[in-house]
Design an enzyme around this catalytic site. Structure first.
Site, PDB file in Angstrom:
ATOM      1  CG  ASP A  54      -2.241   0.821   0.831  1.00 46.46           C
ATOM      2  OD1 ASP A  54      -2.175   1.651  -0.098  1.00 46.46           O
ATOM      3  OD2 ASP A  54      -3.282   0.649   1.496  1.00 46.46           O
TER       4      ASP A  54
HETATM    5  C1  BGC Z   1      -5.130   3.163  -0.037  1.00 47.33           C
HETATM    6  C2  BGC Z   1      -5.261   2.102  -1.107  1.00 47.33           C
HETATM    7  C3  BGC Z   1      -5.080   2.698  -2.477  1.00 47.33           C
HETATM    8  C4  BGC Z   1      -3.742   3.425  -2.521  1.00 47.33           C
HETATM    9  C5  BGC Z   1      -3.453   4.039  -3.872  1.00 47.33           C
HETATM   10  C6  BGC Z   1      -3.891   4.019  -0.232  1.00 47.33           C
HETATM   11  O1  BGC Z   1      -3.877   5.114   0.623  1.00 47.33           O
HETATM   12  O2  BGC Z   1      -5.101   2.540   1.219  1.00 47.33           O
HETATM   13  O3  BGC Z   1      -6.509   1.479  -0.995  1.00 47.33           O
HETATM   14  O4  BGC Z   1      -5.134   1.699  -3.444  1.00 47.33           O
HETATM   15  O5  BGC Z   1      -3.758   4.452  -1.552  1.00 47.33           O
HETATM   16  O6  BGC Z   1      -4.258   5.096  -4.157  1.00 47.33           O
END
Ligand code: BGC
Length: 718
Positions: free
Chosen positions: A257
């Site tokens: 993530d």
């Molecule tokens: C979120 C994810 C997301 C990623 C990219 C993160 O802050 O937890 O769900 O895919 O950002 O945008």
């Protein structure tokens, strides 16, 4: 098509690490580290994939730099959060889960993928399949609700829809199952907080949707931000490697993530970026999203002997294989070249309206206010969500444009051209301003019926949007009470990313709808339901609590040794509220009147290799067509570990015209009655089971039968 091994042999260490490095460019900011200008990094081969860039021009410009301007010409992979639509926005996942229809879930994902691919996107960070039983957690809106069976069906359908039949096709996008695992159970419902669930709950509740996604062929998995009992998921080798890859056979790419590899330092399990990078790589994280941790840390980790080149190569191989599967080597500009077809675009809007309509849950219609009769000519629409097109999109609206979303006001006006629809917000969504209440009440006085559009703003759920209260924010309750005091026929339309504590409202309003955030076609869909152009059919994908104190609340509780007994104080209960939710999982009314006329199990004794056929006869005794959903629950009456009082096994739907009878047949293989045994391996324990069939998890409405599985206790795998 390149020979991956030959390519790998040609790569320098910097080029290898580049393939493991995903950076954001441009438009969307999702975390603490901001997107910068990445063009230099792309040209130098230090970036293998990019997130948050969409639109053919921007994507192809960067792709050209990678393909023509770098030594090896390896194409970039473009990822984006296409969670419930790209340009056309479908209902938020929690809402769409209410449709209880895998066919619909797959269709909307397919369309979202086609729009995203047309924008140059090759990978979506979806589906989000985190089961959650805690509506304080803002991200409950992004997932399919409380139940692992629903979440597993949702996971499969979404993966199939996004990925299509051929991943290399220019209209397919790879899917990412996230967030691995148990992210939906953070301490106190606070986003990013630690998670401490038992191994049993992990195996029974949180892991099954990921297993389903893997079986459906998902190409990527994203570990969550949290630590699970002290082990950050980004470094959780037991689950990422031994469970995910070895046990379930996942052969795709693990993508961290946002910035999560570097955050291993903040978790306190790595002293510096080299240790953080080593922990993540060793655990099986192939791509570092937005952390620069692999870039800065892996060379040092190699020097210190924390990782070796084989670890790096393994991850690079997987990334290159994914690019190959997505057709990027053969056609790096393939996505984004298809022309936009006007008819198709109209069809997508129609699908968005259908999905939105089918996601609405009619919670209560005791006063029979809905659908509006022809005599309703003057409607007062009051409340801050009445003319809020941007909010209708909900969280993660990708490239959707709120200006193109249909507000409730516009939807009602379009659907009721002969009627007068007047609007007053009354109060803002949040804050203490009550100045507009008097004008709103005046409007209501002059109306035949009132639509009260209340709830949360789109930014009050989603990531980093947990709440410590389930109350209507701001002064909306004051507005609602003033409206209800008028005694007019009133429909409460609740737009929110979570269930809200509205026990004071239900019953006083003539009808109450859960309208979540329904996307681009929200207003039209709500109008379809209010006018009766469509009969509501959505069913709650979670138990709707009476108040915050009941949270976490879910139907699959174990009974305990002292199950609730009204006659006995010393049983499991509260002094101040019943144990039951305000509305149970599966609840949702239609305009028809469907009853279960009978449940018949053809053979009540079977062996472990056979299946029960459960035949359910339904009849619509109402005057309006209805789409009914029937749930099959089971309970293992005596087992080696205490089992939930109800375990959802299957869902079936049946459309019935007025006066029509119909039948649904469940085929329940005995092996579906297995559960994680004392060693957490799936086991089927023969003996008696109770099967329960009904319209929701409300025990009073379930029809029970007893069945028996014959034979010896056996491992369900073997
Ligand atoms: C979120 C994810 C997301 C990623 C990219 C993160 O802050 O937890 O769900 O895919 O950002 O945008």
């Amino acid at each position: 098509m390149p020979d991956i091994e030959r390519l790998l042999a040609e790569m320098t260490l910097a080029e290898k690490i580049g393939q493991l490095n995903m950076l954001a460019a441009g438009f969307t900011v999702t975390g603490p580290v901001l997107a910068g200008d990445i063009t230099g990094g792309v040209r130098e081969g230090r970036i293998g994939s990019v997130l948050n860039v969409f639109g053919v021009k921007a994507v192809h410009r960067l792709q050209l730099m990678a393909v023509e301007g770098t030594r090896l010409g390896i194409p970039l992979l473009f990822g984006f959060d296409v969670v419930h639509g790209q340009r056309t926005i479908f209902p938020v996942p929690l809402a769409e889960a209410a449709a209880m229809d895998p066919v619909l879930w797959e269709r909307t994902a397919r369309e979202a993928a086609m729009e995203a691919a047309r924008d140059g996107v090759a990978l979506t960070f979806a589906p989000m399949i985190d089961v959650s039983r805690d509506p304080r957690w803002g991200r409950i809106v992004e997932g399919p609700g409380e139940d692992p069976t629903v979440a597993s069906l949702f996971a499969e359908a979404k993966v199939r829809g996004f990925q299509g039949r051929d991943l290399a096709s220019p209209s397919a996008v790879g899917a990412t199952a996230k967030h691995f695992v148990a992210y939906g159970a953070p301490a106190a419902g606070r986003d990013y907080a630690s998670v401490d669930v038992s191994e049993r709950t992990l195996h029974e509740v949180y892991l099954p949707p990921f297993e389903a996604a893997v079986k459906a062929g998902v190409v990527a998995v994203m570990p969550a931000f949290h630590d699970l009992a002290g082990e950050p998921m980004t470094a959780h080798g037991d689950l990422l490697d031994r469970w995910l890859r070895v046990r379930t056979g996942f052969d795709g790419v693990v993508i961290s993530d946002y910035h999560a590899v570097a955050e291993l330092i903040d978790h306190g399990v790595a002293a510096d970026v080299a240790e953080a990078a080593a922990l993540a790589l060793k655990a099986g994280v192939d791509i570092d999203m937005m952390g620069y941790a692999y870039e800065a840390g892996l060379p040092k980790a190699l020097d210190r002997g924390l990782v070796d080149m084989a670890d790096v190569d393994r991850a690079v191989r997987r990334v290159l294989a994914l690019k190959q599967r997505l057709g990027l080597f053969d056609a790096p500009y393939g996505r984004g070249t298809a022309a936009l077809d006007e008819d198709h675009a109209a069809g997508v809007r129609a699908l968005a309206r259908e999905a939105a309509r089918r996601s609405v849950v009619l919670l209560d219609n005791a006063a029979g206010v809905l659908p509006f009769p022809d005599t309703v000519r003057r409607i007062a629409l009051v409340g801050p969500l009445g003319d809020a097109p941007y909010d209708m999109l909900g969280s993660w609206s990708a490239a959707g444009d709120g200006a193109e979303a249909v507000s409730i006001l516009n939807g009602l006006r379009a659907a009721m051209p002969g009627s007068q629809v007047r609007f007053a917000a009354g109060v803002p969504i949040d804050g203490n301003d009550e100045a507009g209440i008097a004008a709103a009440i005046d409007l209501c006085r002059q109306a035949d019926a009132v639509v009260l559009a209340i709830g949360e703003g789109a930014n009050m759920s989603g990531e980093a949007a947990s709440r410590s209260s389930l109350d209507l924010p701001g002064r909306q309750r004051a507005l609602a009470e003033a409206v209800l005091d008028l005694g007019k026929p009133t429909v409460a339309v609740i737009c929110a990313g979570r269930p809200l504590a509205v026990d004071w409202l239900v019953g006083r309003a003539g009808a109450t709808l859960a309208a979540w955030f329904l996307g681009s076609e929200a207003g039209n869909a709500i109008a379809d339901i209010l006018t009766g152009a469509a009969s509501p059919s959505g069913r709650l994908p979670l138990s709707w609590p009476r108040n915050l104190g009941q949270v976490p609340i879910f139907f699959a509780e174990r009974t305990g040794g002292r199950p609730d007994d009204p006659a006995d104080r010393f049983t499991s209960k509260y002094l101040d509220v019943p144990n039951t939710p305000l509305f149970p999982f599966g609840h949702g009314l239609t305009y028809g009147d469907v009853t279960i006329a009978g449940v018949d199990v053809e053979r009540t004794e079977i062996t472990a290799d056979e299946a029960f056929d459960i035949v359910v006869d339904l009849r619509n005794e109402g005057r309006v067509a209805a789409e009914e959903t029937v749930f099959l629950f089971a309970r293992d009456l005596v087992a080696s570990v205490a089992r939930p009082a109800m375990d959802l096994k299957s869902i079936a739907r049946c459309a019935l015209a007025p006066g029509e009878s119909g039948t649904v047949v469940f085929s329940l293989p005995a092996r579906d009655l297995s559960f994680p045994g004392r060693d957490l391996r799936p086991v089927l324990e023969p003996g008696e089971f109770e099967l329960m069939v009904g319209p929701s998890a409300d025990r009073k409405r379930l029809i029970p039968t007893r069945v028996r599985v014959l034979g010896d206790r056996r491992s369900a795998n073997g």
